[in-house]
Design an enzyme around this catalytic site. Structure first.
Site, short mmCIF file in Angstrom:
data_model
loop_
_atom_site.label_atom_id
_atom_site.label_comp_id
_atom_site.label_asym_id
_atom_site.label_seq_id
_atom_site.Cartn_x
_atom_site.Cartn_y
_atom_site.Cartn_z
N ASP A 98 0.83 -1.20 0.00
CA ASP A 98 0.00 0.00 0.00
C ASP A 98 0.87 1.25 0.00
OD1 ASP A 98 -1.97 1.91 0.30
OD2 ASP A 98 -2.98 0.91 1.95
N ASP A 281 -1.53 6.11 -6.45
CA ASP A 281 -1.80 5.15 -5.38
C ASP A 281 -2.11 3.78 -5.98
OD1 ASP A 281 -2.41 3.97 -2.90
OD2 ASP A 281 -4.52 4.52 -3.10
#
Length: 424
Positions: A98, A281
């Site tokens: 992440d 992201d």
């Protein structure tokens, strides 16, 4: 069967010329990433999770700027996992990769096995995800991290959950690769203290000479779990990408708290989003854009909102007429031409698609029709001008090599063998 022209419609990327090409050295520290799909109750949940993630990231960035606590969120529907050994001898945990958070923790599924190298700091930790329906509460530990290629990180701080809520995609926890400032607020008794990330420790311990992490993916071609990505610490893998061009981290808050950049977006000859701040992201499933840009994009594509999935739906004729979607980063445009000769090898493959559409092989997984054509451009939920106006998610990252360079506060992009691929 779709036309050749439709198969060659691809996302365009405009790259900055900031910095010299291929400046980051080749690195031998490369680790595989496996994609795993989680059980869903229809894709509307997946879309809502993406929007909730974006909203939570925006709020966390605003709160951190003002010295408060934040609320990151994990994409628990499609996870990209890396195996990490913790302890001596190590127990292996599958952690979600992440870049939108920097906290590393375990305990969502497999319990922590303490060994002789375990240190309990007795510092309480907490991370709340989204609206609070998912979270972990626990304590900070320090232990040895071991990766599959023999890479070892002694004295790595991480959280051990005593209580969690949410599935986290069946993962054991999260490996946070965002900027270290995002860890502020995780230690309950020391809300302004930051926690060294995995990348921080690799650099401070001298294992890598530059605080850099690079990520690359191959486009999705199957439903089952598959290793389709690589995570590289300290540099890049030169034979996996072309020249790298760099862009400074945006100065606009709250995107500046993350791997944020300034970019514009155009559909064909129409600018739908003027230069503004947002983030890159890899753990966001779609490409999210400001609401006003989304409305314009929907109008230009002629798409309609699909009731079953919440995504934009187009017909075969509209698919054939799709124009190029371009991302202007740094003011210089690099075009992947429709006439690229290498792309003709994909002619007639009905499973091929440009990166504006969701992989059709996963249509039923997300609750849609197997023959439908869904677009991956979605509404972030707020108008432009908020300092967090787009999220370049996984469909972007699977086409371009992404270099997250903490040492020089910049992000680099490079073309890969999959930039022009139409098979997903």
């Amino acid at each position: 069967m779709f036309s050749v022209a439709s198969l060659l419609t691809i996302i365009l990327l405009a790259l900055s010329t900031t910095g010299s090409p291929v400046e980051v050295s080749n690195s031998p520290i490369t680790l595989p990433i496996a994609r795993r799909l989680s059980a869903l109750n229809g894709t509307i949940n997946l879309l809502e999770q993406d929007r909730a993630r974006a909203a939570a990231l925006r709020l966390k960035g605003q709160n951190l700027k003002n010295g408060g606590h934040g609320v990151p969120i994990a994409n628990v529907a499609t996870g990209y996992y890396i195996a990490v050994g913790i302890g001596s001898p190590p127990t292996t945990y599958d952690l979600i990769v992440d870049t939108g958070t920097s906290d590393t923790w375990i305990g969502a599924k497999k319990a922590y096995s303490q060994t002789s190298t375990s240190i309990d700091t007795e510092e309480p930790m907490q991370v709340i995800y989204g609206s609070g329906s998912a979270y972990f509460d626990g304590f900070e530990y320090i232990d040895t991290f071991t990766f599959g290629n023999g890479l070892t990180i002694p004295q790595q701080s991480f959280g051990v959950a005593l209580e969690t809520s949410g599935t986290f995609g069946g993962a054991d926890g999260i490996l946070g690769l965002g900027p270290v400032d995002l860890t502020a607020g995780t230690l309950i008794d020391e809300p302004t203290t930051t926690i060294p990330t995995v990348t921080d420790n690799l650099h401070s311990q001298g294992t890598i000479h530059r605080e850099v992490v690079s990520i690359s993916f191959e486009p999705i071609t199957e439903v089952m779990e598959v290793i389709n990505g690589e995570l590289t610490f300290g540099g890049t893998v030169r034979n996996k990408h072309g020249p790298i061009t760099y862009n400074p981290i945006t100065t606009t808050s709250p995107a500046s708290m993350y791997w944020g950049i300034d970019q514009s977006i155009s559909y064909g000859d129409t600018t739908i989003l003027s230069s503004t701040a947002g983030i890159v992201d890899v753990d966001t499933t779609y490409i999210l854009i400001a609401s006003d840009a989304y409305v314009e994009y929907q109008f230009l594509t002629g798409s309609t909102t699909d009731a079953a999935t919440g995504l934009l739906l187009i017909s075969s004729a509209q698919y054939a007429a799709l124009e190029n979607l371009s991302f202007g980063i740094g003011g210089v445009r690099h075009f992947c031409r429709l006439s690229h000769p290498l792309l003709t090898i994909c002619t007639g493959n009905v499973h091929s698609h440009p990166c504006q559409i969701w992989p059709r092989i996963l249509n039923t997984y997300i609750g849609g029709s197997s023959n439908a054509i869904y677009l991956v451009i979605t509404d972030i939920g707020t108008p432009s001008g908020q300092g967090f106006d787009f999220v370049n998610g996984y469909p972007f990252a699977e086409r371009f090599y992404c270099v997250f360079d903490t040492s020089r506060s910049r992000i680099g992009f490079a073309q890969t063998p999959y930039t022009d691929a139409t098979t997903n």
